[in-house]
Design an enzyme around this catalytic site. Structure first.
Site, PDB file in Angstrom:
ATOM      1  N   LYS A 188      10.306  -5.120  -0.508  1.00  0.00           N
ATOM      2  CA  LYS A 188       9.747  -5.479   0.811  1.00  0.00           C
ATOM      3  C   LYS A 188      10.859  -6.679   1.092  1.00  0.00           C
ATOM      4  O   LYS A 188      11.467  -7.127   0.381  1.00  0.00           O
ATOM      5  CB  LYS A 188       8.315  -6.031   0.707  1.00  0.00           C
ATOM      6  CG  LYS A 188       7.390  -4.906   0.385  1.00  0.00           C
ATOM      7  CD  LYS A 188       5.856  -5.547  -0.018  1.00  0.00           C
ATOM      8  CE  LYS A 188       4.818  -4.406   0.114  1.00  0.00           C
ATOM      9  NZ  LYS A 188       3.587  -4.911  -0.417  1.00  0.00           N
ATOM     10  N   TYR A 212       0.919   1.647   7.029  1.00  0.00           N
ATOM     11  CA  TYR A 212      -0.184   1.096   6.909  1.00  0.00           C
ATOM     12  C   TYR A 212      -1.717   1.266   7.479  1.00  0.00           C
ATOM     13  O   TYR A 212      -2.490   0.363   7.530  1.00  0.00           O
ATOM     14  CB  TYR A 212      -0.044  -0.216   6.666  1.00  0.00           C
ATOM     15  CG  TYR A 212       0.776  -0.900   5.493  1.00  0.00           C
ATOM     16  CD1 TYR A 212       0.410  -0.450   4.119  1.00  0.00           C
ATOM     17  CD2 TYR A 212       2.048  -1.620   5.791  1.00  0.00           C
ATOM     18  CE1 TYR A 212       1.196  -1.215   3.247  1.00  0.00           C
ATOM     19  CE2 TYR A 212       2.793  -2.144   4.497  1.00  0.00           C
ATOM     20  CZ  TYR A 212       2.568  -1.532   3.242  1.00  0.00           C
ATOM     21  OH  TYR A 212       3.152  -2.265   2.260  1.00  0.00           O
ATOM     22  N   PHE A 266      -6.123  -8.873   7.012  1.00  0.00           N
ATOM     23  CA  PHE A 266      -4.763  -9.354   6.854  1.00  0.00           C
ATOM     24  C   PHE A 266      -3.701  -8.239   7.377  1.00  0.00           C
ATOM     25  O   PHE A 266      -2.439  -8.464   7.220  1.00  0.00           O
ATOM     26  CB  PHE A 266      -4.556  -9.347   5.169  1.00  0.00           C
ATOM     27  CG  PHE A 266      -4.900  -7.948   4.443  1.00  0.00           C
ATOM     28  CD1 PHE A 266      -3.917  -6.918   4.407  1.00  0.00           C
ATOM     29  CD2 PHE A 266      -6.020  -7.959   3.654  1.00  0.00           C
ATOM     30  CE1 PHE A 266      -4.110  -5.620   3.795  1.00  0.00           C
ATOM     31  CE2 PHE A 266      -6.382  -6.467   3.028  1.00  0.00           C
ATOM     32  CZ  PHE A 266      -5.199  -5.456   3.202  1.00  0.00           C
ATOM     33  N   THR A 301      -2.027  -5.151  -7.191  1.00  0.00           N
ATOM     34  CA  THR A 301      -1.584  -5.807  -5.696  1.00  0.00           C
ATOM     35  C   THR A 301      -1.461  -7.210  -5.929  1.00  0.00           C
ATOM     36  O   THR A 301      -0.496  -7.893  -5.227  1.00  0.00           O
ATOM     37  CB  THR A 301      -2.636  -5.213  -5.058  1.00  0.00           C
ATOM     38  OG1 THR A 301      -2.957  -3.733  -4.959  1.00  0.00           O
ATOM     39  CG2 THR A 301      -2.597  -5.583  -3.528  1.00  0.00           C
ATOM     40  N   ARG A 331       5.449  -7.137 -10.250  1.00  0.00           N
ATOM     41  CA  ARG A 331       4.731  -8.287  -9.717  1.00  0.00           C
ATOM     42  C   ARG A 331       4.262  -9.236 -10.847  1.00  0.00           C
ATOM     43  O   ARG A 331       4.186 -10.280 -10.361  1.00  0.00           O
ATOM     44  CB  ARG A 331       3.589  -7.447  -8.916  1.00  0.00           C
ATOM     45  CG  ARG A 331       4.014  -6.769  -7.494  1.00  0.00           C
ATOM     46  CD  ARG A 331       2.577  -5.950  -6.987  1.00  0.00           C
ATOM     47  NE  ARG A 331       2.985  -5.291  -5.814  1.00  0.00           N
ATOM     48  CZ  ARG A 331       2.194  -4.364  -5.347  1.00  0.00           C
ATOM     49  NH1 ARG A 331       1.066  -4.063  -6.111  1.00  0.00           N
ATOM     50  NH2 ARG A 331       2.459  -3.708  -4.176  1.00  0.00           N
ATOM     51  N   HIS A 382       6.563  -2.187  -2.943  1.00  0.00           N
ATOM     52  CA  HIS A 382       5.531  -1.108  -2.414  1.00  0.00           C
ATOM     53  C   HIS A 382       5.944   0.232  -3.418  1.00  0.00           C
ATOM     54  O   HIS A 382       6.935   0.667  -3.691  1.00  0.00           O
ATOM     55  CB  HIS A 382       5.575  -0.625  -0.998  1.00  0.00           C
ATOM     56  CG  HIS A 382       4.949   0.581  -0.642  1.00  0.00           C
ATOM     57  ND1 HIS A 382       3.515   0.744  -0.543  1.00  0.00           N
ATOM     58  CD2 HIS A 382       5.083   1.860  -0.613  1.00  0.00           C
ATOM     59  CE1 HIS A 382       3.105   1.835  -0.234  1.00  0.00           C
ATOM     60  NE2 HIS A 382       4.275   2.858  -0.412  1.00  0.00           N
TER      61      HIS A 382
HETATM   62  N1  UDP Z   1      -2.156  -7.105   1.025  1.00  0.00           N
HETATM   63  C1  UDP Z   1      -2.311  -8.444   1.597  1.00  0.00           C
HETATM   64  N2  UDP Z   1      -3.742  -8.927   1.451  1.00  0.00           N
HETATM   65  C2  UDP Z   1      -4.673  -8.318   0.601  1.00  0.00           C
HETATM   66  C3  UDP Z   1      -4.299  -7.009   0.285  1.00  0.00           C
HETATM   67  C4  UDP Z   1      -3.177  -6.319   0.466  1.00  0.00           C
HETATM   68  O1  UDP Z   1      -1.435  -9.032   2.294  1.00  0.00           O
HETATM   69  O2  UDP Z   1      -5.788  -8.994   0.434  1.00  0.00           O
HETATM   70  C5  UDP Z   1      -0.978  -6.590   1.466  1.00  0.00           C
HETATM   71  C6  UDP Z   1       0.039  -6.417   0.176  1.00  0.00           C
HETATM   72  O3  UDP Z   1       1.172  -6.656   0.513  1.00  0.00           O
HETATM   73  C7  UDP Z   1      -0.274  -5.142  -0.352  1.00  0.00           C
HETATM   74  C8  UDP Z   1      -0.411  -4.232   0.928  1.00  0.00           C
HETATM   75  O4  UDP Z   1      -1.057  -5.203   1.787  1.00  0.00           O
HETATM   76  O5  UDP Z   1       0.854  -4.652  -1.266  1.00  0.00           O
HETATM   77  C9  UDP Z   1      -1.084  -3.053   0.968  1.00  0.00           C
HETATM   78  O6  UDP Z   1      -2.335  -3.043   0.324  1.00  0.00           O
HETATM   79  P1  UDP Z   1      -2.936  -2.167  -0.791  1.00  0.00           P
HETATM   80  O7  UDP Z   1      -4.094  -2.492  -0.994  1.00  0.00           O
HETATM   81  O8  UDP Z   1      -2.572  -0.792  -0.515  1.00  0.00           O
HETATM   82  O9  UDP Z   1      -2.169  -2.623  -2.167  1.00  0.00           O
HETATM   83  P2  UDP Z   1      -0.711  -2.045  -3.112  1.00  0.00           P
HETATM   84  O10 UDP Z   1      -0.996  -0.386  -2.753  1.00  0.00           O
HETATM   85  O11 UDP Z   1       0.483  -2.228  -2.163  1.00  0.00           O
HETATM   86  O12 UDP Z   1      -0.728  -2.518  -4.228  1.00  0.00           O
HETATM   87 MG    MG Z   2      -1.137   0.796  -1.280  1.00  0.00          MG
END
Ligand code: UDP
Ligand code: MG
Length: 187
Positions: free
Chosen positions: A20, A60, A68, A102, A113, A126
């Site tokens: 990212k 997304y 968010f 996440t 992470r 991602h």
């Molecule tokens: N995200 C955020 N706040 C939240 C949850 C998610 O900013 O409370 C962002 C974060 O960058 C995350 C992305 O949205 O990686 C996609 O969310 P997802 O739940 O799909 O998480 P990931 O699959 O990336 O672990």
């Molecule tokens: Mg995801």
């Protein structure tokens, strides 16, 4: 080409891994690529890319109703990202483990992470969450469809392939190759 060493096409998954904008700005591109490379997965696509709003929204779209979402779209389009396709048996779930939770504060040490980030909204990388999304996000399903008559719409049960877009890679941007290390990774 060593056919007996190569897992069958059906077993091989693709995952879309993206550094990212924060990962690019912080100089973590090499570090992140290295982790997948050292694990032994195969890189089949790689580019630096300025993501536009429409693509970020499509990528997304499942999160559209989240509070968010607007800041997430701003974040992903705030600078160049590094787009990658990694292939291998079990690569989707394994990559999610390498990436970690996440929320980076909850991500285990040793994960990307867990080692390199502190906030959910700046979690540097991602990874696709299912083999099906791996094909959709990488655009790999287009190639498979052409070669094998394989149809993602049947597998996903949507019944409508026209609703699926190859998100991050176009035809001709992915490479088919056999790494020299293949026989030392797969028995
Ligand atoms: N995200 C955020 N706040 C939240 C949850 C998610 O900013 O409370 C962002 C974060 O960058 C995350 C992305 O949205 O990686 C996609 O969310 P997802 O739940 O799909 O998480 P990931 O699959 O990336 O672990
Ligand atoms: Mg995801």
């Amino acid at each position: 080409f060593l056919p007996h060493l190569v897992a069958s096409l059906e077993q091989v998954e693709q995952t879309y891994i993206m550094v990212k904008p924060d990962g690019v700005q912080r100089g973590l591109v090499g570090e992140i690529i290295s982790r997948f490379e050292r694990k032994g997965f195969k890189l089949t696509g790689l580019k630096l890319f300025q993501c536009h709003k429409e693509l970020a929204e499509e990528h997304y779209k499942d999160l559209k109703t989240k509070s968010f979402y607007p800041t997430l779209i701003d974040y992903i389009t705030s600078g160049p990202v590094v787009c990658m396709v990694w292939e291998g048996v079990g690569v989707v779930a394994s990559a999610r483990k390498l990436i970690g939770s996440t929320n980076p504060l909850q991500a285990e040490p040793g994960t990307i992470r867990g080692d390199l980030a502190v906030q959910t909204g700046r979690n540097v990388v991602h990874g696709s969450d299912s083999p099906e999304n791996g094909k959709r996000e990488t655009g790999r399903f287009l190639l498979l469809k052409e070669k094998k008559g394989w149809d993602l719409s049947v597998e996903s049960g949507t019944g409508d392939l026209s609703s699926l877009a190859a998100l991050w890679f176009k035809e001709g941007e992915l490479c088919e190759w056999t790494p020299a290390q293949a026989p030392w990774l797969m028995e």
